[in-house]
Structure formats: C-alpha cells, structure tokens
Design a protein around this motif. Structure first.
Motif, PDB file in Angstrom:
ATOM      1  N   GLU A   1      -5.989   5.241  -8.097  1.00  0.00           N
ATOM      2  CA  GLU A   1      -5.542   3.862  -8.068  1.00  0.00           C
ATOM      3  C   GLU A   1      -6.343   3.062  -9.084  1.00  0.00           C
ATOM      4  OE1 GLU A   1      -4.754   0.297  -4.805  1.00  0.00           O
ATOM      5  OE2 GLU A   1      -6.045   1.991  -4.282  1.00  0.00           O
ATOM      6  N   SER A   2      -5.656   2.181  -9.818  1.00  0.00           N
ATOM      7  CA  SER A   2      -6.307   1.439 -10.900  1.00  0.00           C
ATOM      8  C   SER A   2      -5.875  -0.024 -10.860  1.00  0.00           C
ATOM      9  CB  SER A   2      -5.944   2.055 -12.256  1.00  0.00           C
ATOM     10  OG  SER A   2      -6.419   3.387 -12.341  1.00  0.00           O
ATOM     11  N   TYR A   3      -6.833  -0.899 -10.538  1.00  0.00           N
ATOM     12  CA  TYR A   3      -6.561  -2.332 -10.469  1.00  0.00           C
ATOM     13  C   TYR A   3      -6.575  -2.947 -11.876  1.00  0.00           C
ATOM     14  CZ  TYR A   3      -7.468  -1.926  -5.453  1.00  0.00           C
ATOM     15  OH  TYR A   3      -7.412  -1.564  -4.125  1.00  0.00           O
TER      16      TYR A   3
ATOM     17  N   ASN B   1       3.483   4.180  -9.931  1.00  0.00           N
ATOM     18  CA  ASN B   1       3.872   2.953  -9.241  1.00  0.00           C
ATOM     19  C   ASN B   1       3.043   1.802  -9.787  1.00  0.00           C
ATOM     20  OD1 ASN B   1       5.359   4.630  -7.268  1.00  0.00           O
ATOM     21  ND2 ASN B   1       3.322   5.105  -6.460  1.00  0.00           N
TER      22      ASN B   1
ATOM     23  N   ASP C   1      -1.715  -3.663  -9.907  1.00  0.00           N
ATOM     24  CA  ASP C   1      -2.381  -2.441  -9.489  1.00  0.00           C
ATOM     25  C   ASP C   1      -1.464  -1.239  -9.748  1.00  0.00           C
ATOM     26  OD1 ASP C   1      -4.162  -0.695  -8.195  1.00  0.00           O
ATOM     27  OD2 ASP C   1      -3.381  -1.144  -6.207  1.00  0.00           O
TER      28      ASP C   1
ATOM     29  N   THR D   1      -0.711   2.680  -8.805  1.00  0.00           N
ATOM     30  CA  THR D   1      -0.966   3.786  -7.879  1.00  0.00           C
ATOM     31  C   THR D   1      -0.124   4.969  -8.335  1.00  0.00           C
ATOM     32  OG1 THR D   1       0.754   3.061  -6.316  1.00  0.00           O
ATOM     33  CG2 THR D   1      -1.516   2.300  -5.916  1.00  0.00           C
TER      34      THR D   1
ATOM     35  N   CYS E   1       0.836  -1.205   0.000  1.00  0.00           N
ATOM     36  CA  CYS E   1       0.000   0.000   0.000  1.00  0.00           C
ATOM     37  C   CYS E   1       0.868   1.251   0.000  1.00  0.00           C
ATOM     38  CB  CYS E   1      -0.921   0.008   1.213  1.00  0.00           C
ATOM     39  SG  CYS E   1      -1.912   1.502   1.375  1.00  0.00           S
ATOM     40  N   VAL E   2       0.799   2.044  -1.057  1.00  0.00           N
ATOM     41  CA  VAL E   2       1.636   3.235  -1.161  1.00  0.00           C
ATOM     42  C   VAL E   2       1.234   4.284  -0.130  1.00  0.00           C
ATOM     43  CG1 VAL E   2       0.221   4.401  -2.911  1.00  0.00           C
ATOM     44  CG2 VAL E   2       2.687   4.872  -2.786  1.00  0.00           C
ATOM     45  N   ASN E   3      -0.050   4.355   0.223  1.00  0.00           N
ATOM     46  CA  ASN E   3      -0.487   5.327   1.221  1.00  0.00           C
ATOM     47  C   ASN E   3       0.106   5.005   2.592  1.00  0.00           C
ATOM     48  OD1 ASN E   3      -3.001   4.528  -0.668  1.00  0.00           O
ATOM     49  ND2 ASN E   3      -2.821   6.749  -0.478  1.00  0.00           N
TER      50      ASN E   3
END
Length: 344
Positions: free
Chosen positions: A200-202, A268, A340, A342, A63-65
């Motif tokens: 964010e794009s899965y 990312n 994913d 990000t 998780c980048v966040n």
C-alpha cells in the motif's frame, strides 16, 4: 485438493473438535457509546445483546482488505441470523471524506450491507476496543465476553468454525459444521498473494514514501512536477500541476499524471472529485499500452474511466504473466484528488 487445502481442512476439523470453553476470554465487550449514528438498526448495547453471539467488525469503506472480507461477513450474517448471531459493523474512517454520511450511506447501498452499522467518526468505539486494524473482527459470546479476534483478511474457515462453537455454546441447535461457500468477483475477489510484491502506498505527504519526482514534494501549494528518467519498483511520481496535501494530491490543471512501477495482479487507487457533483475522466496505461483484457472493473479495455464518487477504483486486473510493470494514469480533467494505491 492442494497440500495447503488439506492442511486448512485438518486445522478446521481440529478447531471444530475443540470445546468452545477452551477459547480464551479476552475481556468484556466494550460498549458502542460514542457512535455518532446508527444505520440499519437502533442503537445497540452490550446489555441488550446479552444472550446473542456478536461479531463486531471494524471497517472503513475504502479499505481493500476489508472489501475482500465482506462477502464472508454477508454470508455469515445471512446464514446464522436465525441462530442468534448479530453482526455489528463499526465504520471507523481512515480518510476525512469517509466521515461524510452521504458517502457511508452510498457505500452501504452499493455493497449490499444491511446488518447494523455504528458510525464511529470520532473513533470512540475504536479506542474503547483498543483497536488498530482494518479489518478487525471480535467474536463475542452470549455472556458478552470477547473470545477470539481476527486482524486482517483471511482465516475465514477458522472464523466461521468459532462462530459455530459460540452459537452452540449459547444454546442454538442444529448448527452443524458446514461452512459457507462464497464466490467472489471484481473488487471483492481475494488477492493473488503469491504475485503481490507492491505494498500500500499513500500519496498525501503525511504518509507518502518512495516519491520520485525530481525536487521532492512542495507541501500545500501548487507545483509543476516532472517524471524521473526511471522509476524503481514501488516508486511513484507526478507530472503536471498538482498540490500535495496531507491526505491526497490534488490536480490543478488537466492532463496531470501519476506513475507507479508495480508488481501485482491488481492496481487500485482511492480517488474522488474535489467538489461534490463534479467528475473527472482518466485513462490508464500499462507499459505504455492500453490494458485490453487486463482492465479493472472501473476501466474499459482502452483504459478509460471516470471519477464520480470518493472511493477506491480498481484500475488494473492483469490476465497475463505477473512481472514488474509500469503503470500510468492520466487525468483529462482537473479537480481530482488521489489518496492511496493498494494492490492485490
């Protein structure tokens, strides 16, 4: 000092002057029962932690966040460990590969995490807290009561000030009001929020949106995809022989590509080898050119990189003007999975 900084300073001072007794009680801290393993600590319990101020942080290592929050967590754990603060990380996975203990141990070592971590691969602790976010922080006082929470990254000054209040309330002296000074680099640097226009794009079909290759997705079977004539902002496409699964797209033959039109400073992508121990070389381009000084920490100036671990890879960090740009990554080897996107 900017207007925003002045407002933040005033807010922090106001919080510092507010008695901790005025912080609401949000309920008792649930137990950590259901952890599949503990790392860096024997199992911890609410009863055993009574008298301590506890900061419970839910995370998952891709998780980048959360990754952008981590420098503050490390700094708080170090600064207040002798004042009665216990930081407990709860690793609750989003993707299946994040349940792999080898991957979790790798992440702890790579990210220099030495505070206690409860491995929550069955989401037992997540459900006990009724949590829905990565990252999520729960602030627990010396009596075992949740007094504050923070969902998502940010609000670091407020969070630390509340920790100081709760530690003082628990009887720790000499806390003061000074806040940690954190310098962040690489993947841990904060996002460029004013330039961030890509979500964010899965890529796995279970959550994918804005897929633009003609004909759509062929689920769970090999398929040769083509790129559309044009990509709209925040749309993406595949070219080459891929298999689209629930969580990821998997490349079956070399020279497959993923394209994305984005608007952000950073790009990312969560990637991993399909088989442990294998690797896959790749090259990224921005608007058809090598990234040069805008390469990420996981690429060189020519855009070259290698997928080794299952993790997120920072592919682009732009140095020039932030505008709509066309991103492309070509995988020179088969056997790579992409999960994913990000942005930051």
């Amino acid at each position: 000092m900017t207007v925003a900084a002045v407002q933040l300073s005033v807010f922090a001072n106001a919080i510092a002057e507010t008695p901790s007794s005025r912080l609401p009680v949000e309920g008792d801290m649930p137990s950590f029962k259901g952890a599949t393993q503990w790392i860096n600590s024997p199992p911890l319990t609410p009863t055993g932690l009574r008298g301590k101020v506890v900061l419970v942080g839910f995370w998952t290592y891709t998780c980048v966040n959360w990754r952008r929050t981590l420098p503050y967590l490390r700094a708080w754990a170090e600064k207040y460990k002798d004042h009665g603060l216990v930081l407990v990380g709860v690793h609750t996975p989003e993707f299946s590969f994040e349940k792999d203990l080898n991957n979790i141990h790798w992440a702890l070592k790579d990210m220099k995490i030495d505070y206690p971590v409860a491995v929550d691969s069955d989401r037992a602790i997540w459900n006990a807290f009724d949590n829905e976010y990565w990252p999520a922080l729960y602030f627990v006082d010396g009596r075992g009561r949740i007094r504050h929470h923070q969902f998502g990254e940010g609000q670091y000054q407020q969070s630390e000030t509340i920790l100081q209040q709760l530690l003082t309330e628990a009887g720790s002296g000499g806390i003061g009001h000074d806040l940690v000074s954190v310098q962040t680099f690489g993947a841990e640097a904060g996002a460029s929020w004013s330039n961030l226009k890509s979500p964010e794009s899965y890529l796995g079909y279970q959550q994918a949106v804005n897929f633009a290759s003609p004909g759509g997705t062929a689920r769970n079977k090999p398929h040769v995809y083509e790129a559309p004539a044009h990509l709209a902002l925040n749309h993406w496409a595949l070219t080459g022989d891929w298999t689209a699964g629930k969580e990821a797209v998997s490349l079956n033959r070399p020279s497959g590509r993923i394209q994305f039109r984005f608007h952000a400073r950073d790009v990312n992508l969560i990637l991993g080898p399909a088989t442990r121990g294998s690797t896959a070389k790749f090259r990224v381009l921005v608007d058809g050119q090598s990234p040069d000084s805008s390469h990420g920490v996981d690429t060189d100036s020519q855009g070259n990189g290698t997928v080794i671990e299952q993790r997120f890879y920072q592919l682009i960090r732009q140095q020039g003007p932030i505008v709509d740009r066309f991103f492309e990554v070509e995988f020179l080897d088969a056997g790579v999975e992409a999960f994913d996107f990000t942005f930051g």
